[in-house]
Write a protein that holds these residues in place. Structure first.
Motif, short mmCIF file in Angstrom:
data_model
loop_
_atom_site.label_atom_id
_atom_site.label_comp_id
_atom_site.label_asym_id
_atom_site.label_seq_id
_atom_site.Cartn_x
_atom_site.Cartn_y
_atom_site.Cartn_z
N ARG A 1 0.81 -1.21 0.00
CA ARG A 1 0.00 0.00 0.00
C ARG A 1 0.84 1.26 0.00
N HIS A 2 2.01 1.24 0.65
CA HIS A 2 2.84 2.45 0.70
C HIS A 2 3.43 2.77 -0.66
N ALA A 3 3.51 1.76 -1.54
CA ALA A 3 4.14 1.98 -2.85
C ALA A 3 3.12 2.31 -3.93
N ALA A 4 1.83 2.09 -3.65
CA ALA A 4 0.80 2.27 -4.67
C ALA A 4 0.17 3.65 -4.58
N VAL A 5 -0.45 4.08 -5.69
CA VAL A 5 -1.32 5.26 -5.68
C VAL A 5 -2.72 4.76 -5.38
N ILE A 6 -3.30 5.19 -4.27
CA ILE A 6 -4.61 4.71 -3.83
C ILE A 6 -5.52 5.91 -3.61
N THR A 7 -6.68 5.90 -4.26
CA THR A 7 -7.67 6.96 -4.05
C THR A 7 -9.02 6.31 -3.81
N ALA A 8 -9.85 6.98 -3.01
CA ALA A 8 -11.15 6.42 -2.65
C ALA A 8 -12.27 7.28 -3.19
N PRO A 9 -13.26 6.69 -3.89
CA PRO A 9 -14.40 7.47 -4.39
C PRO A 9 -15.26 7.96 -3.23
N GLN A 10 -15.10 9.24 -2.86
CA GLN A 10 -15.90 9.86 -1.81
C GLN A 10 -16.57 11.07 -2.41
N SER A 11 -16.71 12.17 -1.72
CA SER A 11 -17.44 13.26 -2.35
C SER A 11 -16.74 14.59 -2.24
N ALA A 12 -16.58 15.24 -3.41
CA ALA A 12 -16.17 16.65 -3.53
C ALA A 12 -16.62 17.07 -4.90
N ALA A 13 -17.23 18.24 -5.02
CA ALA A 13 -18.03 18.53 -6.20
C ALA A 13 -17.23 18.51 -7.48
N GLY A 14 -17.82 17.85 -8.49
CA GLY A 14 -17.42 18.04 -9.87
C GLY A 14 -16.29 17.23 -10.41
N LEU A 15 -15.47 16.60 -9.58
CA LEU A 15 -14.29 15.93 -10.10
C LEU A 15 -14.46 14.43 -9.92
N GLY A 16 -14.42 13.67 -11.02
CA GLY A 16 -14.65 12.24 -10.94
C GLY A 16 -13.49 11.49 -10.31
N ALA A 17 -13.77 10.24 -9.89
CA ALA A 17 -12.78 9.45 -9.18
C ALA A 17 -11.54 9.20 -10.02
N HIS A 18 -11.71 8.91 -11.32
CA HIS A 18 -10.56 8.58 -12.16
C HIS A 18 -9.68 9.80 -12.43
N ILE A 19 -10.28 11.00 -12.50
CA ILE A 19 -9.44 12.17 -12.74
C ILE A 19 -8.64 12.54 -11.50
N VAL A 20 -9.24 12.33 -10.31
CA VAL A 20 -8.48 12.54 -9.08
C VAL A 20 -7.32 11.57 -9.02
N HIS A 21 -7.58 10.31 -9.42
CA HIS A 21 -6.50 9.32 -9.43
C HIS A 21 -5.43 9.71 -10.45
N ALA A 22 -5.87 10.22 -11.61
CA ALA A 22 -4.90 10.66 -12.62
C ALA A 22 -4.04 11.80 -12.09
N ALA A 23 -4.65 12.70 -11.32
CA ALA A 23 -3.89 13.80 -10.74
C ALA A 23 -2.84 13.27 -9.77
N ALA A 24 -3.22 12.25 -9.00
CA ALA A 24 -2.26 11.65 -8.07
C ALA A 24 -1.11 11.00 -8.83
N GLN A 25 -1.43 10.39 -9.99
CA GLN A 25 -0.38 9.79 -10.81
C GLN A 25 0.56 10.85 -11.37
N VAL A 26 -0.02 12.00 -11.77
CA VAL A 26 0.80 13.10 -12.27
C VAL A 26 1.77 13.56 -11.19
N GLY A 27 1.26 13.67 -9.96
CA GLY A 27 2.13 14.07 -8.86
C GLY A 27 3.27 13.09 -8.64
N ARG A 28 2.94 11.79 -8.78
CA ARG A 28 4.00 10.78 -8.63
C ARG A 28 5.02 10.90 -9.76
N ALA A 29 4.52 11.11 -11.01
CA ALA A 29 5.42 11.20 -12.16
C ALA A 29 6.32 12.43 -12.08
N ALA A 30 5.79 13.52 -11.52
CA ALA A 30 6.57 14.76 -11.45
C ALA A 30 7.54 14.78 -10.28
#
Length: 536
Positions: free
Chosen positions: A497-526
């Motif tokens: 778990r410490h090595a993976a990118v993990i996101t949980a579908p919860q609630s915050a307006a307007g941004l889908g679960a996969h795009i939040v996960h993609a943003a986390a991947q971008v952060g990892r890549a950068a």
């Protein structure tokens, strides 16, 4: 935040349109990178420079949009922080795309004459330089295409989220509100909407067979049918099977399905254990074990058996006519055979050596074996493609089979290559997964995965001599896919778990679960390399 603020007061239509145009421009440049002729030489130099300048320009335009949005009333909208963070990360990704093209320019051999004038073997030296540069150039343009695709996706989804959050909803609509369903009903309706579903009788009980193997209970089917979301011809005897289709009202219910979103992400203490492995603002260790999460890279996700609806065997039986050679109760073992008997698929979770999955082909003989923690989606990618490989093209438009070479897939996924005494080894970007190709008269493939040599994180996959490259390529294509897979948190190996990118579908307006996960991947890549624990 001002509680009296309403999103209807914000008009950001111009910025939404600009972001959508940026998404289209990124995708257009991606297409050019994919189709680019990487033959080394002067022609490449002249053709690649405009692409490099355009990539730089797109990064600058995106940075200007982020600056403008950061100074706009949009910052008061709940969820805007995640949107801006995604766009901010995309700036770095766009810069990486420009850097990839720049590195291709640097690696491209040009015409010219060495000191001392032309030599006897000048043409031979030039041909050697070009041959050595060709795979390097191809790799750089593949990486550029990958980064540009991610930028396009982020711009598109953030634009959609902003438009959704800042558009007033009409007080009255021509149609009544679509029916609201529970999570199980939505999943069932989604699976049925893919087409190819049938209502059948098995063991004197009604059974719903879906194309992708998703399990649909009779209770869910009846409730959807009662709501008028499904259609099946009641005049057809049930013993013959009835085709199931989703009605227009059913598709409307899916179109209005509530989107999973996320609460604001708090910044973790970088010195605390597990910092950075957060899901929607909560550390992993504070989530309930049964929480559904998105996990990437896929090789870190664990088997997924019992945690995902993916079925590696069901579609072979229900849609391609494979027969059950042997089956024990309670899922203890199942052996399937292709209609012509060429292939056997054996699932045996009681094997003491941990090799739960075996795929065997006769004439010529080849075999693939997978251990317990191998992601079931990777195995299903092979099993569901086997009918096509045997000439059965039914549902070929819905079951993708890659035609790319192993090396192409690995490079596109950012895997690195190293020549060894026995052959070639490809290593995943995080260092936890390797694919070793042993050369010689009987070449074989061996995949190995482990995190810190920890218990319950390791898995292996072996492909014997004569295994078609399409089979191993299908497996590799799944592993290198950067889209996350769904798991219950408790099913993700603890030490992974410490090595993976993990996101949980919860609630915050307007941004889908996969795009939040993609943003986390971008952060990892950068992030600078080496920030995640490396494999021993």
């Amino acid at each position: 935040m001002n509680d009296s603020f309403t999103v209807e007061h914000v008009d950001l239509s111009a910025r939404v349109a600009y972001l959508r145009q940026l998404a289209a421009d990124f995708d257009d440049l991606r297409s050019q990178a994919v189709d680019f002729d990487t033959a080394p030489g002067t022609a490449l130099l002249r053709a690649a420079i405009p692409l490099y300048l355009r990539a730089q320009s797109l990064a600058a335009r995106l940075a200007a949009q982020v600056t403008g949005l950061d100074a706009s009333p949009y910052t008061q909208v709940p969820g805007s922080r995640e949107s801006l963070d995604a766009l901010r990360g995309a700036i770095g990704t766009a810069a990486l795309a420009a850097s990839d093209i720049a590195q291709a320019l640097a690696a491209n051999p040009l015409q010219g004459t060495r000191w001392g004038g032309p030599r006897e073997h000048e043409a031979r030296f030039r041909d050697h330089d070009h041959a050595a540069a060709a795979p390097v150039l191809t790799e750089h343009f593949q990486k550029a295409a990958h980064h540009l695709e991610l930028c396009s996706t982020i711009c598109h989804y953030v634009a959609h989220g902003i438009a959704k959050d800042t558009t007033a909803v009409p007080e009255a609509t021509a149609l009544p509100a679509p029916v609201k369903l529970n999570a199980e009903q939505y999943e069932a309706l989604t699976a049925l909407a893919h087409g190819g579903a049938r209502l059948e009788v098995r063991d004197r009980r009604a059974h719903i067979a879906t194309l992708d193997g998703t399990q649909v209970t009779t209770h869910s089917f009846r409730s959807l049918d009662a709501l008028g979301l499904l259609h099946h011809d009641a005049s057809v005897p049930l013993r013959r099977g009835r085709d199931i289709t989703v009605t227009a009202e059913g598709h409307r219910a899916l179109a209005h399905r509530p989107q999973p979103v996320f609460p604001p992400v708090s910044r973790p203490d970088p010195t605390s254990p597990g910092a950075g492995r957060r899901t929607g603002g909560r550390p992993v260790n504070r989530l309930p074990p049964e929480e559904l999460v998105l996990v990437s890279p896929r090789h870190l996700a664990g088997s997924g058996l019992g945690s995902t609806a993916v079925d590696a065997l069901g579609p072979l039986i229900h849609h391609f006519g494979w027969t059950t050679v042997e089956q024990l109760p309670d899922g203890r073992r199942a052996v399937l055979a292709s209609p012509g008997g060429e292939v056997l698929v054996d699932f045996d979770p009681l094997r003491q050596d941990g090799l739960w999955w075996t795929i065997s082909h006769h004439e010529p003989f080849w075999q693939a074996q997978f251990s317990r923690q191998t992601p079931v989606e990777a195995i299903a990618a092979i099993t569901q493609a086997l009918p096509q490989m045997l000439g059965d093209d039914r549902y070929a438009d819905r079951i993708p089979v890659t035609d790319q070479a192993m090396a192409t897939i690995a490079r596109a996924g950012g895997w690195t290559v190293q020549d060894t005494a026995h052959g070639t080894t490809w290593t995943s970007p995080d260092g936890h997964c390797t694919a070793e190709h042993t050369g010689g008269p009987e070449p074989v493939w061996h995949f190995e995965h482990s995190v810190l040599d920890g218990f319950n994180t390791g898995w292996s996959a072996d492909f014997t001599v004569d295994t078609p490259e399409r089979v191993t390529a299908q497996f590799m294509a799944h592993l290198t896919d950067d889209r996350p897979v769904l798991r219950h948190l408790q099913a993700v190996p603890f030490l992974a778990r410490h090595a993976a990118v993990i996101t949980a579908p919860q609630s915050a307006a307007g941004l889908g679960a996969h795009i939040v996960h993609a943003a986390a991947q971008v952060g990892r890549a950068a992030s600078p390399r080496g920030t995640s624990p490396s494999r021993r």
